[in-house]
Scaffold this motif. Structure first.
Motif, mmCIF file in Angstrom:
data_model
loop_
_atom_site.group_PDB
_atom_site.id
_atom_site.type_symbol
_atom_site.label_atom_id
_atom_site.label_comp_id
_atom_site.label_asym_id
_atom_site.label_seq_id
_atom_site.Cartn_x
_atom_site.Cartn_y
_atom_site.Cartn_z
ATOM 1 N N ASN A 37 -7.006 -1.247 -2.436
ATOM 2 C CA ASN A 37 -6.834 -1.692 -1.049
ATOM 3 C C ASN A 37 -5.480 -2.364 -0.837
ATOM 4 N N SER A 38 -5.019 -3.122 -1.807
ATOM 5 C CA SER A 38 -3.707 -3.759 -1.694
ATOM 6 C C SER A 38 -2.600 -2.718 -1.646
ATOM 7 N N LEU A 39 -2.704 -1.701 -2.470
ATOM 8 C CA LEU A 39 -1.692 -0.642 -2.467
ATOM 9 C C LEU A 39 -1.740 0.149 -1.163
ATOM 10 N N LYS A 40 -2.925 0.329 -0.596
ATOM 11 C CA LYS A 40 -3.032 1.011 0.696
ATOM 12 C C LYS A 40 -2.337 0.220 1.788
ATOM 13 N N ARG A 41 -2.361 -1.112 1.694
ATOM 14 C CA ARG A 41 -1.693 -1.976 2.670
ATOM 15 C C ARG A 41 -0.209 -2.155 2.332
ATOM 16 N N SER A 42 0.282 -1.412 1.369
ATOM 17 C CA SER A 42 1.684 -1.469 0.912
ATOM 18 C C SER A 42 2.049 -2.822 0.348
ATOM 19 N N GLU A 43 1.102 -3.495 -0.253
ATOM 20 C CA GLU A 43 1.360 -4.766 -0.910
ATOM 21 C C GLU A 43 1.637 -4.526 -2.390
ATOM 22 N N ARG A 44 2.383 -5.424 -2.962
ATOM 23 C CA ARG A 44 2.695 -5.354 -4.390
ATOM 24 C C ARG A 44 1.555 -5.998 -5.178
ATOM 25 N N VAL A 45 1.136 -5.345 -6.258
ATOM 26 C CA VAL A 45 0.100 -5.879 -7.137
ATOM 27 C C VAL A 45 0.785 -6.269 -8.436
ATOM 28 N N GLU A 46 0.625 -7.531 -8.818
ATOM 29 C CA GLU A 46 1.317 -8.018 -10.009
ATOM 30 C C GLU A 46 0.350 -8.788 -10.891
ATOM 31 N N LEU A 47 0.244 -8.367 -12.133
ATOM 32 C CA LEU A 47 -0.482 -9.112 -13.155
ATOM 33 C C LEU A 47 0.592 -9.688 -14.070
ATOM 34 N N ARG A 48 0.819 -10.968 -13.929
ATOM 35 C CA ARG A 48 1.892 -11.621 -14.683
ATOM 36 C C ARG A 48 1.759 -11.340 -16.179
ATOM 37 N N ASP A 49 2.876 -11.128 -16.819
ATOM 38 C CA ASP A 49 2.985 -10.838 -18.251
ATOM 39 C C ASP A 49 2.351 -9.504 -18.643
ATOM 40 N N PHE A 50 2.007 -8.655 -17.667
ATOM 41 C CA PHE A 50 1.483 -7.331 -17.994
ATOM 42 C C PHE A 50 2.249 -6.244 -17.254
ATOM 43 N N PHE A 51 2.010 -6.123 -15.958
ATOM 44 C CA PHE A 51 2.651 -5.061 -15.196
ATOM 45 C C PHE A 51 2.612 -5.375 -13.711
ATOM 46 N N SER A 52 3.328 -4.555 -12.948
ATOM 47 C CA SER A 52 3.265 -4.635 -11.495
ATOM 48 C C SER A 52 3.160 -3.217 -10.946
ATOM 49 N N LEU A 53 2.492 -3.105 -9.809
ATOM 50 C CA LEU A 53 2.337 -1.834 -9.109
ATOM 51 C C LEU A 53 2.811 -2.025 -7.686
ATOM 52 N N GLU A 54 3.512 -1.034 -7.159
ATOM 53 C CA GLU A 54 3.902 -1.070 -5.762
ATOM 54 C C GLU A 54 4.036 0.351 -5.253
ATOM 55 N N THR A 55 4.006 0.487 -3.939
ATOM 56 C CA THR A 55 4.110 1.819 -3.352
ATOM 57 C C THR A 55 5.535 2.060 -2.884
ATOM 58 N N LYS A 56 5.921 3.320 -2.925
ATOM 59 C CA LYS A 56 7.248 3.710 -2.454
ATOM 60 C C LYS A 56 7.062 4.888 -1.506
ATOM 61 N N LEU A 57 7.723 4.822 -0.365
ATOM 62 C CA LEU A 57 7.632 5.880 0.624
ATOM 63 C C LEU A 57 8.691 6.936 0.348
ATOM 64 N N TYR A 58 8.241 8.170 0.207
ATOM 65 C CA TYR A 58 9.150 9.308 0.113
ATOM 66 C C TYR A 58 9.163 9.964 1.484
ATOM 67 N N LYS A 59 10.301 10.006 2.134
ATOM 68 C CA LYS A 59 10.402 10.491 3.508
ATOM 69 C C LYS A 59 10.218 12.004 3.584
ATOM 70 N N ALA A 60 9.863 12.452 4.776
ATOM 71 C CA ALA A 60 9.681 13.882 5.020
ATOM 72 C C ALA A 60 11.004 14.614 4.817
ATOM 73 N N ARG A 61 10.884 15.851 4.376
ATOM 74 C CA ARG A 61 12.108 16.622 4.131
ATOM 75 C C ARG A 61 11.791 18.115 4.162
ATOM 76 N N ILE A 62 12.838 18.887 4.203
ATOM 77 C CA ILE A 62 12.713 20.331 4.118
ATOM 78 C C ILE A 62 13.081 20.720 2.693
ATOM 79 N N ALA A 63 12.177 21.415 2.019
ATOM 80 C CA ALA A 63 12.424 21.877 0.653
ATOM 81 C C ALA A 63 12.335 23.400 0.660
ATOM 82 N N ARG A 64 12.507 23.995 -0.489
ATOM 83 C CA ARG A 64 12.373 25.457 -0.550
ATOM 84 C C ARG A 64 11.548 25.852 -1.751
ATOM 85 N N ASN A 65 10.805 26.913 -1.602
ATOM 86 C CA ASN A 65 10.039 27.483 -2.693
ATOM 87 C C ASN A 65 11.018 28.274 -3.557
#
Length: 96
Positions: A37-65
């Motif tokens: 739920n925290s990641l869905k709200r774009s909040e950073r999740v941090e467990l001190r001395d272990f790891f952190s999780l956060e979301t990053k937005l990749y913007k829309a784009r035109i790619a090719r097959n």
């Protein structure tokens, strides 16, 4: 070797025999749900001395097959970024 949720619950049950397994399962479920739920709200999740999780937005784009050279529209999307702590990285990489 990977660890799944049931293995974590079994380890916790062995380490803490006073707790019922169903209570440990509920605790793990609540923890994972709160992280999600925290990641869905774009909040950073941090467990001190272990790891952190956060979301990053990749913007829309035109790619090719590459196979057909056809242009494809890719929507905005979020990805979860994992970063381990320096102390945890040091412990993982130290020689035995």
């Amino acid at each position: 070797m990977s660890t799944n949720k049931s293995e974590i619950i079994n380890i916790l049950a062995n380490d803490y025999p006073n707790f019922l397994k169903k209570d440990l399962r509920k605790i793990v479920d609540i923890f994972l749900e709160e992280v999600k739920n925290s990641l869905k709200r774009s909040e950073r999740v941090e467990l001190r001395d272990f790891f952190s999780l956060e979301t990053k937005l990749y913007k829309a784009r035109i790619a090719r097959n590459p196979k057909t050279n056809e242009k494809i529209y890719i929507k905005d999307r979020y990805s979860v970024i994992f970063k381990s702590s320096k102390s945890w990285e040091k412990k993982i990489n130290e020689k035995k």
